[in-house]
Design an enzyme around this catalytic site. Structure first.
Site, PDB file in Angstrom:
ATOM      1  N   GLU A 124      -1.323   7.270   0.095  1.00  0.00           N
ATOM      2  CA  GLU A 124      -2.494   7.636  -0.708  1.00  0.00           C
ATOM      3  C   GLU A 124      -2.251   8.894  -1.528  1.00  0.00           C
ATOM      4  O   GLU A 124      -2.959   9.139  -2.503  1.00  0.00           O
ATOM      5  CB  GLU A 124      -3.730   7.812   0.181  1.00  0.00           C
ATOM      6  CG  GLU A 124      -3.593   8.744   1.365  1.00  0.00           C
ATOM      7  CD  GLU A 124      -3.046   8.039   2.613  1.00  0.00           C
ATOM      8  OE1 GLU A 124      -2.088   7.239   2.488  1.00  0.00           O
ATOM      9  OE2 GLU A 124      -3.572   8.311   3.702  1.00  0.00           O
ATOM     10  N   GLY A 172       7.531   5.299   7.571  1.00  0.00           N
ATOM     11  CA  GLY A 172       6.640   6.447   7.731  1.00  0.00           C
ATOM     12  C   GLY A 172       6.870   7.117   9.055  1.00  0.00           C
ATOM     13  O   GLY A 172       7.960   7.045   9.626  1.00  0.00           O
ATOM     14  N   GLY A 173       5.826   7.753   9.570  1.00  0.00           N
ATOM     15  CA  GLY A 173       5.955   8.535  10.793  1.00  0.00           C
ATOM     16  C   GLY A 173       5.907   7.672  12.045  1.00  0.00           C
ATOM     17  O   GLY A 173       5.395   6.553  12.036  1.00  0.00           O
ATOM     18  N   ILE A 174       6.423   8.228  13.130  1.00  0.00           N
ATOM     19  CA  ILE A 174       6.573   7.477  14.377  1.00  0.00           C
ATOM     20  C   ILE A 174       5.209   7.113  14.985  1.00  0.00           C
ATOM     21  O   ILE A 174       5.023   6.011  15.504  1.00  0.00           O
ATOM     22  CB  ILE A 174       7.475   8.280  15.342  1.00  0.00           C
ATOM     23  CG1 ILE A 174       8.119   7.402  16.395  1.00  0.00           C
ATOM     24  CG2 ILE A 174       6.759   9.428  16.009  1.00  0.00           C
ATOM     25  CD1 ILE A 174       9.321   8.057  17.059  1.00  0.00           C
ATOM     26  N   GLU A 187      11.022  15.754  14.517  1.00  0.00           N
ATOM     27  CA  GLU A 187      11.319  15.716  13.084  1.00  0.00           C
ATOM     28  C   GLU A 187      10.347  16.685  12.380  1.00  0.00           C
ATOM     29  O   GLU A 187       9.142  16.477  12.386  1.00  0.00           O
ATOM     30  CB  GLU A 187      11.087  14.289  12.572  1.00  0.00           C
ATOM     31  CG  GLU A 187      11.414  14.116  11.115  1.00  0.00           C
ATOM     32  CD  GLU A 187      11.119  12.693  10.616  1.00  0.00           C
ATOM     33  OE1 GLU A 187      10.025  12.181  10.870  1.00  0.00           O
ATOM     34  OE2 GLU A 187      12.003  12.120   9.974  1.00  0.00           O
ATOM     35  N   GLU A 208      10.728   1.697   9.821  1.00  0.00           N
ATOM     36  CA  GLU A 208      11.692   2.794   9.589  1.00  0.00           C
ATOM     37  C   GLU A 208      10.916   4.082   9.807  1.00  0.00           C
ATOM     38  O   GLU A 208      10.067   4.448   9.008  1.00  0.00           O
ATOM     39  CB  GLU A 208      12.254   2.696   8.159  1.00  0.00           C
ATOM     40  CG  GLU A 208      13.609   3.377   8.030  1.00  0.00           C
ATOM     41  CD  GLU A 208      13.533   4.843   7.668  1.00  0.00           C
ATOM     42  OE1 GLU A 208      12.985   5.633   8.488  1.00  0.00           O
ATOM     43  OE2 GLU A 208      14.015   5.211   6.583  1.00  0.00           O
ATOM     44  N   CYS A 228      14.033  11.203   5.538  1.00  0.00           N
ATOM     45  CA  CYS A 228      14.118  10.679   6.907  1.00  0.00           C
ATOM     46  C   CYS A 228      15.512  10.887   7.484  1.00  0.00           C
ATOM     47  O   CYS A 228      15.682  11.044   8.683  1.00  0.00           O
ATOM     48  CB  CYS A 228      13.724   9.216   6.939  1.00  0.00           C
ATOM     49  SG  CYS A 228      14.584   8.195   5.741  1.00  0.00           S
ATOM     50  N   LYS A 258       0.846  -1.185   0.000  1.00  0.00           N
ATOM     51  CA  LYS A 258       0.000   0.000   0.000  1.00  0.00           C
ATOM     52  C   LYS A 258       0.885   1.238   0.000  1.00  0.00           C
ATOM     53  O   LYS A 258       1.525   1.567   0.981  1.00  0.00           O
ATOM     54  CB  LYS A 258      -0.899   0.055   1.239  1.00  0.00           C
ATOM     55  CG  LYS A 258      -1.950   1.166   1.094  1.00  0.00           C
ATOM     56  CD  LYS A 258      -2.558   1.595   2.397  1.00  0.00           C
ATOM     57  CE  LYS A 258      -1.829   2.702   3.078  1.00  0.00           C
ATOM     58  NZ  LYS A 258      -1.724   3.965   2.321  1.00  0.00           N
ATOM     59  N   THR A 287       2.334   6.586  13.425  1.00  0.00           N
ATOM     60  CA  THR A 287       1.739   5.495  12.655  1.00  0.00           C
ATOM     61  C   THR A 287       2.492   4.195  12.934  1.00  0.00           C
ATOM     62  O   THR A 287       1.881   3.134  13.066  1.00  0.00           O
ATOM     63  CB  THR A 287       1.774   5.821  11.146  1.00  0.00           C
ATOM     64  OG1 THR A 287       1.190   7.099  10.963  1.00  0.00           O
ATOM     65  CG2 THR A 287       1.014   4.801  10.337  1.00  0.00           C
ATOM     66  N   GLY A 288       3.809   4.280  13.056  1.00  0.00           N
ATOM     67  CA  GLY A 288       4.613   3.087  13.343  1.00  0.00           C
ATOM     68  C   GLY A 288       4.157   2.414  14.638  1.00  0.00           C
ATOM     69  O   GLY A 288       4.052   1.180  14.709  1.00  0.00           O
TER      70      GLY A 288
HETATM   71  O1  TXE Z   1       2.919   9.717   7.501  1.00  0.00           O
HETATM   72  P1  TXE Z   1       2.269   8.341   7.857  1.00  0.00           P
HETATM   73  P2  TXE Z   1       2.350  11.193   7.504  1.00  0.00           P
HETATM   74  C1  TXE Z   1       7.289  11.463   9.183  1.00  0.00           C
HETATM   75  C2  TXE Z   1       7.418  12.958   8.985  1.00  0.00           C
HETATM   76  C3  TXE Z   1       6.003  13.391   8.790  1.00  0.00           C
HETATM   77  C4  TXE Z   1       5.271  12.429   9.700  1.00  0.00           C
HETATM   78  C5  TXE Z   1       3.820  12.193   9.399  1.00  0.00           C
HETATM   79  O2  TXE Z   1       7.928  13.541  10.161  1.00  0.00           O
HETATM   80  O3  TXE Z   1       5.773  14.720   9.155  1.00  0.00           O
HETATM   81  O4  TXE Z   1       5.951  11.213   9.546  1.00  0.00           O
HETATM   82  O5  TXE Z   1       3.633  11.962   8.018  1.00  0.00           O
HETATM   83  C6  TXE Z   1       0.051   4.822   6.120  1.00  0.00           C
HETATM   84  N1  TXE Z   1      -2.139   1.814   9.665  1.00  0.00           N
HETATM   85  N2  TXE Z   1       7.599  10.700   7.980  1.00  0.00           N
HETATM   86  O6  TXE Z   1       1.245  11.357   8.487  1.00  0.00           O
HETATM   87  O7  TXE Z   1       0.871   8.480   8.392  1.00  0.00           O
HETATM   88  C7  TXE Z   1      -0.199   5.956   5.156  1.00  0.00           C
HETATM   89  O8  TXE Z   1      -1.366   5.723   4.404  1.00  0.00           O
HETATM   90  C8  TXE Z   1      -1.388   1.485   8.599  1.00  0.00           C
HETATM   91  C9  TXE Z   1       8.835   9.987   8.009  1.00  0.00           C
HETATM   92  O9  TXE Z   1       2.059  11.560   6.113  1.00  0.00           O
HETATM   93  O10 TXE Z   1       3.239   7.639   8.690  1.00  0.00           O
HETATM   94  C10 TXE Z   1       1.076   5.927   4.346  1.00  0.00           C
HETATM   95  O11 TXE Z   1       1.011   4.908   3.372  1.00  0.00           O
HETATM   96  N3  TXE Z   1      -0.883   2.391   7.761  1.00  0.00           N
HETATM   97  C11 TXE Z   1       9.003   9.107   6.886  1.00  0.00           C
HETATM   98  C12 TXE Z   1       2.139   5.570   5.377  1.00  0.00           C
HETATM   99  O12 TXE Z   1       1.414   5.015   6.470  1.00  0.00           O
HETATM  100  C13 TXE Z   1      -1.138   3.688   7.984  1.00  0.00           C
HETATM  101  C14 TXE Z   1       8.312   9.311   5.638  1.00  0.00           C
HETATM  102  C15 TXE Z   1       2.985   6.723   5.880  1.00  0.00           C
HETATM  103  O13 TXE Z   1       2.152   7.702   6.392  1.00  0.00           O
HETATM  104  C16 TXE Z   1      -1.909   4.096   9.085  1.00  0.00           C
HETATM  105  C17 TXE Z   1       7.065  10.033   5.766  1.00  0.00           C
HETATM  106  C18 TXE Z   1      -2.426   3.092   9.946  1.00  0.00           C
HETATM  107  N4  TXE Z   1      -3.172   3.371  11.031  1.00  0.00           N
HETATM  108  C19 TXE Z   1       6.767  10.715   6.913  1.00  0.00           C
HETATM  109  N5  TXE Z   1      -1.981   5.450   9.065  1.00  0.00           N
HETATM  110  C20 TXE Z   1      10.263   8.294   6.787  1.00  0.00           C
HETATM  111  N6  TXE Z   1      10.545   7.438   7.768  1.00  0.00           N
HETATM  112  O14 TXE Z   1      10.959   8.368   5.784  1.00  0.00           O
HETATM  113  C21 TXE Z   1      -1.282   5.878   7.998  1.00  0.00           C
HETATM  114  N7  TXE Z   1      -0.768   4.825   7.331  1.00  0.00           N
END
Ligand code: TXE
Length: 493
Positions: free
Chosen positions: A177, A227-229, A384, A249, A283, A174, A231-232
């Site tokens: 979006e 992605g973001g912390i 971040e 990551e 990141c 996925k 969501t992680g």
């Molecule tokens: O990312 P999200 P966001 C950091 C950066 C940014 C912050 C938030 O600081 O400001 O994260 O960004 C999917 N269950 N990074 O909110 O939400 C989402 O659809 C499963 C660091 O835009 O983390 C997308 O595909 N999946 C980073 C993915 O998670 C879910 C890169 C990343 O989105 C979900 C980007 C859920 N409950 C942002 N909610 C890096 N490490 O490189 C969302 N997603």
């Protein structure tokens, strides 16, 4: 405008609910594409397809075959790299030059994993038991979910796809979006390369619906997320119900330490590169500059002088050096982030606002920004920001520099600039990060592992370790001369 489809069980199909989502060009806020909006039901179908392909398919049987197909994917990416680079720039706003570098790297990662696909068939272990064979073999984990972000959409996807395929897994991906276009295209290329039906599945749509289903579904064996912390943490929780393997990551707030004995001009130049690519949405961006007091003021002056000249604009214009931020929402986050920094006492040396230029008004632009007088406890130093913002702190001793660098919940990457390599090595040994660069920044290649310490996550992508993430190890013990043990029930009552 034709609506782009999801890819499930070898077919391009619309989502169950027949909804779609508009994809926005961050340079001018215009709609560039429409994609079908998947929902939980689509996620379930995709998982079922991957499950069937894994349990009943042939993908896991021949590492040599997998290597051949993954090599073909690399070749197709090489063939279509210009089209892919343009699509990535359209979707993310980054400069075309940067997208072209990404595509080189992406083809290289598929090629690297194709190369090692059949090079490690396991090992024979010296068995302590006579007349026996003990061996370790590697097997795929099973059905893998891969959730990717918007900053390096195809690069992040590739770091997950290539090793998962080579290891023999089936998968559901996925993408974010807001940036699905290049991932959709690469699924077309994987189909063309001959990846069997059901092995790779693509769902589009939001994290809260599709992402949540993918993370908690009991038929999934592994979730890999970048992605973001916040969501992680949610994903880790959702995955815990069925004890899925998880790889995360989660970004970083990466220190870049500059000692007074560093080559001044190179360090200035690279301090800019460390942050301002893709408007700081990296990141591993070296957004936390830690400069020795003796050169601090000159260093700031030299940075400001260069930052004044950074040309903002469309990623498609040749002289553009920095594009927009990814979305209106993210722009607002960066605006708030810098405002909080100013409230907490940081000084704006340059930037700190949106640009005034009329031609940038429709895009999500923020000026490259330098904040001085920063203290470790400030929000802008700890959090971040994911924007074109450098915070600068001062230090006087080596120990202080290391203590500052480590004062973070993150531990993804960091840099050290000095001509004294012994000093550099002392710093490297104490810096708690997954990658440390000496006299460089933001270098990565397929052969070396990538991932974080502390809350930057766990697991490693790239390199041999990146493949191992997608493998189970099975110990096989074969007794060549079985004998009775006569322990149970041998004594007559
Ligand atoms: O990312 P999200 P966001 C950091 C950066 C940014 C912050 C938030 O600081 O400001 O994260 O960004 C999917 N269950 N990074 O909110 O939400 C989402 O659809 C499963 C660091 O835009 O983390 C997308 O595909 N999946 C980073 C993915 O998670 C879910 C890169 C990343 O989105 C979900 C980007 C859920 N409950 C942002 N909610 C890096 N490490 O490189 C969302 N997603």
């Amino acid at each position: 405008m034709q609506i782009k489809k999801q890819f499930i069980d070898g077919k391009w199909v619309y989502a169950e609910k027949n909804k779609s989502r508009e994809i926005i060009n961050p340079f001018n806020n215009e709609v560039t594409a429409k994609v079908t909006e998947s929902d939980k039901a689509d996620a379930k179908k995709a998982i079922l397809a991957a499950r069937n392909a894994f349990d009943h398919g042939e993908w896991a049987t021949s590492a040599i075959e997998r290597g051949i197909i993954v090599r073909k994917i690399a070749e197709l990416i090489e063939r279509d790299k210009e089209e892919l680079a343009k699509l990535e720039t359209l979707d993310t706003g980054k400069t075309l030059e940067e997208s072209r570098w990404d595509m080189e790297d992406i083809a290289g990662v598929f090629a690297y994993y194709a190369d090692i696909a059949d090079k490690d068939g396991g090992e024979i272990i010296e068995s302590p038991i006579p007349n026996s064979i003990s061996k370790v073999v590697y097997e795929p984990v099973g059905v893998c979910v891969q959730i990717t972000p918007w900053n390096y959409p195809l690069l992040q996807a590739t770091w997950k796809l290539a090793p998962a395929l080579v290891a023999g897994n089936t998968l559901v991906m996925k993408p974010s979006e807001i940036t699905p276009l290049t991932t959709i295209k690469v699924f077309e290329l994987m189909e063309e390369a001959g990846v069997p039906k059901g092995v790779v599945n693509l769902v589009l749509g939001s994290g809260n619906t599709v992402g949540a289903e993918l993370s908690e579904n009991p038929d999934v064996d592994l979730v890999s997320f970048t992605g973001g912390i916040k969501t992680g943490k949610k994903i880790m929780q959702a995955a815990s119900h069925t004890v899925k393997k998880v790889a995360l990551e989660l970004g970083g707030k990466n220190p870049n330490i500059v000692f007074a004995d560093a080559d001044f001009d190179i360090a200035v130049d690279q301090a800019l590169n460390a942050v301002f690519f893709h408007a700081g949405q990296i990141c591993s961006a070296g957004t936390r500059l830690i400069v020795e007091e003796a050169i601090h003021d000159d260093f700031v002056d030299a940075l400001v002088k260069r930052v004044k000249n950074i040309k903002l604009g469309s990623g498609f214009e040749e002289d553009t050096e920095m594009g927009p931020l990814i979305s209106k929402e993210h722009l607002q986050k960066v605006i708030n982030y810098v405002d909080i920094g100013i409230e907490e006492g940081a000084t704006v040396a340059i930037g700190g606002k949106q640009p005034d230029a009329e031609e940038l008004k429709n895009g999500f632009f923020y000026m490259p920004t330098i904040l001085t007088n920063c203290m470790t406890a400030m929000t802008v130093v700890q959090n971040e920001g994911f924007g074109p913002v450098i915070t600068i702190e001062k230090f006087t001793t080596e120990d202080e520099a290391i203590a500052l660098a480590n004062d973070s919940i993150y531990g993804l990457s960091g840099g050290v600039w000095t001509k004294d390599l012994a000093k550099a090595e002392r710093c490297v040994a104490k810096m708690r990060m997954g990658t440390v660069w000496v006299n460089d920044f933001n270098i990565y290649f397929p052969h070396a592992p990538w991932g974080g310490y502390k809350q930057s996550g766990f697991g490693r992508e790239l390199g041999k370790t990146g493949l191992e993430e997608y493998q189970e190890q099975k110990h096989v013990f074969v007794n060549l001369q079985p004998e009775t043990i006569n322990w149970f029930g041998t004594k007559e009552k």
